[in-house]
Design an enzyme around this catalytic site. Sequence first.
Site, PDB file in Angstrom:
ATOM      1  N   CYS A   2       0.992  -1.268   0.115  1.00  0.00           N
ATOM      2  CA  CYS A   2      -0.143  -0.225   0.144  1.00  0.00           C
ATOM      3  C   CYS A   2       0.699   1.212   0.127  1.00  0.00           C
ATOM      4  O   CYS A   2       2.039   1.156   0.154  1.00  0.00           O
ATOM      5  CB  CYS A   2      -0.611   0.036   1.345  1.00  0.00           C
ATOM      6  SG  CYS A   2      -2.029  -1.104   1.055  1.00  0.00           S
ATOM      7  N   ARG A  27       3.739  -0.336  -5.166  1.00  0.00           N
ATOM      8  CA  ARG A  27       3.725  -1.002  -3.325  1.00  0.00           C
ATOM      9  C   ARG A  27       2.346  -1.544  -3.865  1.00  0.00           C
ATOM     10  O   ARG A  27       2.425  -1.930  -2.629  1.00  0.00           O
ATOM     11  CB  ARG A  27       3.278   0.528  -2.034  1.00  0.00           C
ATOM     12  CG  ARG A  27       5.407   1.090  -2.021  1.00  0.00           C
ATOM     13  CD  ARG A  27       5.095   2.116  -1.494  1.00  0.00           C
ATOM     14  NE  ARG A  27       4.991   1.772   0.108  1.00  0.00           N
ATOM     15  CZ  ARG A  27       6.170   1.545   0.470  1.00  0.00           C
ATOM     16  NH1 ARG A  27       7.532   1.099   0.009  1.00  0.00           N
ATOM     17  NH2 ARG A  27       5.960   1.213   1.812  1.00  0.00           N
ATOM     18  N   TRP A  75      -3.316  -2.314  -1.333  1.00  0.00           N
ATOM     19  CA  TRP A  75      -3.121  -3.871  -1.798  1.00  0.00           C
ATOM     20  C   TRP A  75      -3.386  -4.585  -0.184  1.00  0.00           C
ATOM     21  O   TRP A  75      -3.453  -4.237   0.835  1.00  0.00           O
ATOM     22  CB  TRP A  75      -1.243  -4.018  -1.644  1.00  0.00           C
ATOM     23  CG  TRP A  75      -1.115  -5.379  -1.516  1.00  0.00           C
ATOM     24  CD1 TRP A  75      -1.364  -6.011  -2.952  1.00  0.00           C
ATOM     25  CD2 TRP A  75      -0.450  -6.815  -1.007  1.00  0.00           C
ATOM     26  NE1 TRP A  75      -0.221  -8.019  -3.133  1.00  0.00           N
ATOM     27  CE2 TRP A  75      -0.158  -7.439  -1.886  1.00  0.00           C
ATOM     28  CE3 TRP A  75      -1.362  -6.527   0.412  1.00  0.00           C
ATOM     29  CZ2 TRP A  75      -0.490  -9.231  -0.606  1.00  0.00           C
ATOM     30  CZ3 TRP A  75      -0.598  -7.872   1.243  1.00  0.00           C
ATOM     31  CH2 TRP A  75       0.018  -9.093   0.418  1.00  0.00           C
ATOM     32  N   ASN A 101      -1.843   2.167   6.341  1.00  0.00           N
ATOM     33  CA  ASN A 101      -0.642   0.504   5.357  1.00  0.00           C
ATOM     34  C   ASN A 101      -1.173   0.104   6.745  1.00  0.00           C
ATOM     35  O   ASN A 101      -0.334   0.601   8.275  1.00  0.00           O
ATOM     36  CB  ASN A 101       0.130   1.305   5.384  1.00  0.00           C
ATOM     37  CG  ASN A 101       0.386   2.050   3.692  1.00  0.00           C
ATOM     38  OD1 ASN A 101      -0.273   2.329   3.156  1.00  0.00           O
ATOM     39  ND2 ASN A 101       1.463   2.182   3.563  1.00  0.00           N
ATOM     40  N   GLY A 102      -0.989  -1.744   7.247  1.00  0.00           N
ATOM     41  CA  GLY A 102      -0.222  -1.935   7.894  1.00  0.00           C
ATOM     42  C   GLY A 102      -1.572  -3.243   8.096  1.00  0.00           C
ATOM     43  O   GLY A 102      -2.160  -3.429   7.268  1.00  0.00           O
ATOM     44  N   GLU A 483      15.721 -18.151  -8.178  1.00  0.00           N
ATOM     45  CA  GLU A 483      16.021 -17.216  -8.722  1.00  0.00           C
ATOM     46  C   GLU A 483      15.207 -17.364 -10.005  1.00  0.00           C
ATOM     47  O   GLU A 483      14.630 -16.165 -10.859  1.00  0.00           O
ATOM     48  CB  GLU A 483      16.858 -15.629  -8.981  1.00  0.00           C
ATOM     49  CG  GLU A 483      16.819 -14.569  -8.821  1.00  0.00           C
ATOM     50  CD  GLU A 483      15.655 -13.864  -8.440  1.00  0.00           C
ATOM     51  OE1 GLU A 483      15.354 -14.582  -6.919  1.00  0.00           O
ATOM     52  OE2 GLU A 483      15.445 -12.437  -9.040  1.00  0.00           O
ATOM     53  N   LYS A 487      11.292 -15.341 -10.902  1.00  0.00           N
ATOM     54  CA  LYS A 487      10.986 -14.537 -11.765  1.00  0.00           C
ATOM     55  C   LYS A 487      10.038 -14.623 -13.437  1.00  0.00           C
ATOM     56  O   LYS A 487       9.364 -13.779 -13.010  1.00  0.00           O
ATOM     57  CB  LYS A 487      12.643 -14.117 -12.551  1.00  0.00           C
ATOM     58  CG  LYS A 487      13.400 -12.867 -11.584  1.00  0.00           C
ATOM     59  CD  LYS A 487      12.945 -11.578 -11.863  1.00  0.00           C
ATOM     60  CE  LYS A 487      12.311 -11.159  -9.905  1.00  0.00           C
ATOM     61  NZ  LYS A 487      13.348 -11.430  -9.034  1.00  0.00           N
ATOM     62  N   GLU A 490       6.936 -14.988 -11.167  1.00  0.00           N
ATOM     63  CA  GLU A 490       5.807 -14.012 -10.633  1.00  0.00           C
ATOM     64  C   GLU A 490       5.448 -12.640 -11.332  1.00  0.00           C
ATOM     65  O   GLU A 490       4.440 -12.390 -11.581  1.00  0.00           O
ATOM     66  CB  GLU A 490       6.880 -13.077  -9.563  1.00  0.00           C
ATOM     67  CG  GLU A 490       8.395 -12.454  -9.951  1.00  0.00           C
ATOM     68  CD  GLU A 490       8.563 -11.384  -9.032  1.00  0.00           C
ATOM     69  OE1 GLU A 490       7.929 -11.347  -7.640  1.00  0.00           O
ATOM     70  OE2 GLU A 490       9.855 -11.695  -8.886  1.00  0.00           O
ATOM     71  N   HIS A 506      15.192 -37.261  -7.717  1.00  0.00           N
ATOM     72  CA  HIS A 506      14.579 -38.036  -6.716  1.00  0.00           C
ATOM     73  C   HIS A 506      13.498 -37.627  -6.521  1.00  0.00           C
ATOM     74  O   HIS A 506      13.402 -37.461  -5.784  1.00  0.00           O
ATOM     75  CB  HIS A 506      15.579 -36.761  -5.528  1.00  0.00           C
ATOM     76  CG  HIS A 506      17.107 -37.811  -5.165  1.00  0.00           C
ATOM     77  ND1 HIS A 506      17.525 -38.878  -4.851  1.00  0.00           N
ATOM     78  CD2 HIS A 506      18.457 -36.606  -5.863  1.00  0.00           C
ATOM     79  CE1 HIS A 506      18.980 -38.539  -5.002  1.00  0.00           C
ATOM     80  NE2 HIS A 506      19.457 -37.651  -5.234  1.00  0.00           N
ATOM     81  N   LYS A 602       4.947  -4.605  -4.199  1.00  0.00           N
ATOM     82  CA  LYS A 602       6.812  -4.088  -3.587  1.00  0.00           C
ATOM     83  C   LYS A 602       6.659  -3.699  -1.745  1.00  0.00           C
ATOM     84  O   LYS A 602       5.777  -3.348  -1.519  1.00  0.00           O
ATOM     85  CB  LYS A 602       6.800  -2.927  -4.363  1.00  0.00           C
ATOM     86  CG  LYS A 602       8.829  -3.086  -4.130  1.00  0.00           C
ATOM     87  CD  LYS A 602       9.450  -3.228  -5.264  1.00  0.00           C
ATOM     88  CE  LYS A 602      10.615  -3.569  -5.469  1.00  0.00           C
ATOM     89  NZ  LYS A 602      11.295  -4.407  -6.298  1.00  0.00           N
TER      90      LYS A 602
HETATM   91  C1  F6R Z   1      11.711 -10.851  -6.218  1.00  0.00           C
HETATM   92  C2  F6R Z   1      10.945  -9.873  -4.935  1.00  0.00           C
HETATM   93  C3  F6R Z   1      10.007 -10.346  -3.288  1.00  0.00           C
HETATM   94  C4  F6R Z   1      11.159  -9.185  -2.372  1.00  0.00           C
HETATM   95  C5  F6R Z   1      11.363 -10.353  -1.278  1.00  0.00           C
HETATM   96  C6  F6R Z   1      11.894  -9.509   0.152  1.00  0.00           C
HETATM   97  O1  F6R Z   1      11.041  -9.834  -6.954  1.00  0.00           O
HETATM   98  O2  F6R Z   1      10.921  -9.016  -4.828  1.00  0.00           O
HETATM   99  O3  F6R Z   1      10.645 -11.989  -3.414  1.00  0.00           O
HETATM  100  O4  F6R Z   1      12.590  -9.974  -3.049  1.00  0.00           O
HETATM  101  O5  F6R Z   1      10.004 -10.047  -0.517  1.00  0.00           O
HETATM  102  O6  F6R Z   1      11.958  -7.878  -0.672  1.00  0.00           O
HETATM  103  P1  F6R Z   1      13.103  -7.058   0.608  1.00  0.00           P
HETATM  104  O7  F6R Z   1      14.417  -8.112  -0.588  1.00  0.00           O
HETATM  105  O8  F6R Z   1      13.117  -5.390   0.528  1.00  0.00           O
HETATM  106  O9  F6R Z   1      13.301  -7.715   1.625  1.00  0.00           O
END
Ligand code: F6R
Length: 607
Positions: A2, A27, A75, A101-102, A483, A487, A490, A506, A602
Site C-alpha cells: 500500500c 506498492r 494492496w 498501511n499495515g 531466482e 522471476k 511472478e 530424487h 513491492k
Molecule cells: C521478487 C521480490 C521479492 C523480494 C522480497 C524481499 O522479485 O522482489 O521476493 O525480494 O519480498 O524484499 P526485500 O528485499 O525488500 O526485503
Amino acid sequence: MCGIIAYAGHRPAVPVLIQGLKSLEYRGYDSSGLAFVHMNKLHLFRASGKLEALESKLDSGHILHATSGIGHTRWATHGLPNETNAHPHLDVTANLALVHNGIIENFQEIKDSLSNQGVCFCSETDTEVLVCLISHGLQKKKDIKKAISWTLDQIEGSYAFALISRDHPGTIWAARQASPLLFGVGTGENFIASDIPAFLPFTKEVVFLEDNELIEMNAGQWSVFNSSTLEPVNKEVKTVSWDVQAAKKGGYKHFMLKEIFEQPKVIKDCLSGRINREEQKIILPELQNIAVPKRLHIVACGTSYHAGLWGKYVMESMAGIPVDVEIASEFRYKTLVPDKSKMFLFISQSGETADTLAALRLVKEKGFPVLGLCNVVGSSLARESHTVIYTQAGPEISVASTKAMCSQLVLILLLTLYWTGKNNPEEKNSISEAIKSFSSLPDVLEKELPEMQRRIMGISRDYSWAKSFFFLGRGIYYPMALEGALKLKEISYIHAEGYAAGELKHGPIALIDEEFPTFAIAPSDHLLGKIKSNLKEIQARKGKIIALTQAGSELNVDDELQIPQTWGPLNSFFILPALQLFAYETSVYLGKDVDQPRNLAKSVTVE
Ligand code: F6R
C-alpha cells in the site's frame, strides 16, 4: 504494501496526490483513492483497479481548489479489492478521513465494541475501524492529537496512517508503528509518504519517522511528538541523494527492463569507493571495527534470500567462513540456538520487509551483532542494524526485483573478499584477480545486454506455450536457478521450480515430458560434467532444454545462449540478467502486467 501520500501546500493538492500515487503504485495497485477538504466539506474519490480508474472519476471542477489532502493506493489485506474497501475511509460523525498501511490485529474486537455502541461500518477493513476509533476518542478528548494518542494505546499491529479533518482544513496528522512513513520538507509545502519517490519531484529533504511518533503538519509548519506522551520530539532533516530521473522509466517500456539494463551502472556504483586498485584492497569502512565472524547467519526473504544463498557458496569457498542462510518468515519462529560466535547479516532491498525486520529484532534482543545489507537509505532495517552497508542501487520500482539482487551480489562478494583478505592473506592473488575482473565487468556486461535481450526474446516466444518450467543449476548457480524460477512465475504466471540439478532424479524428473521444458544453467566450470549428465536424463524423457552455456561448455540441446566468460563468481553477473530477461520477455509476449504483477506489491510490510 500500500502507498500513502499526503500533501499540504500552495499547489492544487489533487494533481500532487495523483503524481505521488503514480510513483507509489508499485506498492499496491488493486484500488486507490483520495480525500480533501473544500468549502467546509470532505470530498472523497475512490475506485477499484488501477489508478487510471480513480483519475477518470475526478471531475476537473472543484478538485483544483483544495491545497491539501491524502491519497492511497491499496494492496488488499482485509476485504476484497473493491471500491467500498478502498481508502480513504471516513468517519462521518467527526468528519475525518484516513488512509492506512499495515494491519490492525485486534480490529475485530474493537469493531464489535464500537458496533455495540451504535457505530455502523460500511467496509470490511481494519482501516475503517481505526478512523472510527479516533472519532470515538475525539468525543472523549476533544483534541485530535489526544484522540490519536488514546487510539494508538488501544490498537495492536502495524500501521502507518495519515488523517485529515473537515474541521481543520490544511492540517494533516500521521503516525507509524512497524510500517514505513516519511516526512518531506518543502518550501511552503510539506509531504507525508510511505516511500521517497512519492515526493521526490518536490523535495529531497526528508525526516524519517520512527515507531511511536506522531506528526502534525500544514503547509508552513510541522512538529513531531511521542505518540504516547505527546511530548515534542526533535527530528533531524536529512537530504537524500536519489534523483527524480532514477525513479522514471527513462524511455524503457517497463521499469523492469530499465532496471535490468541499469545493472552495469549498478555494479559501478556499488564498487565506487570500495576498491583500492593500487593496493589491491577492498575498502569497507563500515566494517572497520568489526572482527571477521567465525560463523555467519544470513536471513532474508524472496530474491534477497536467493542472494544470501549465493553468498553462502562464495563466502564458504573463499573466506572459509561457515554460513547458514534462512528464510526470515521461518527463522523468526524458530528456537535461536545460543552461539556467540555468530554474526547475523540481514539482506533487504526495501529495508521494510516485515518478516526480515521481525527476525532482526529477535536477534538483536538476544545480543547478537547485526549487519544490514540494504538499498533504501534510512529504512527500518538500515536504522535498526548495528552496522549497515548500503547497496547503492538507486530506487527499484518494478515489483520484480532485478538490479537490487545484482547489487546485493556485488556487496556480498566485496564482503567476502574483505574477510578473505583478513582470514586468508595467502589468497592475495585471487583478490587481485577479482578486483581486476570486477573493474572490467560493467563495460562487458553493458555491451552484452542488447544482444542477450534480442536472443532471449526469440527463445522466450518459442516457449511461451509452456505451463511449467524447471530451472536447474549446480553449486553457485543453484540459487540462480531458484531466482530464475521465481522471476518467471511472478511476472508471467507460468509455474516454475528451481532445483539443484542433482536433486532432479530424487522425484521431480517424474514430471518431465515433451511439454515440460527445462532452463539449465551450464557454464564451463568444474560441475559442467555433472550437469551434462542431468540434461541427458531429461533428453532421454523427451524434455526440451534451453541452456545458458559458455565457450567450451556447448551442449547438444534445443536452445543455447552463450554468455561471456570471466573470473569465478562474476559469471553470475551474466547469468542473472539472462534469467531476468527470459522472464521479462515471456511476460511481455504473454501480455502480462510486467511491473505490477497480480497479487503482488513491492515491499512486504505485513507478515
Ligand atoms: C521478487 C521480490 C521479492 C523480494 C522480497 C524481499 O522479485 O522482489 O521476493 O525480494 O519480498 O524484499 P526485500 O528485499 O525488500 O526485503
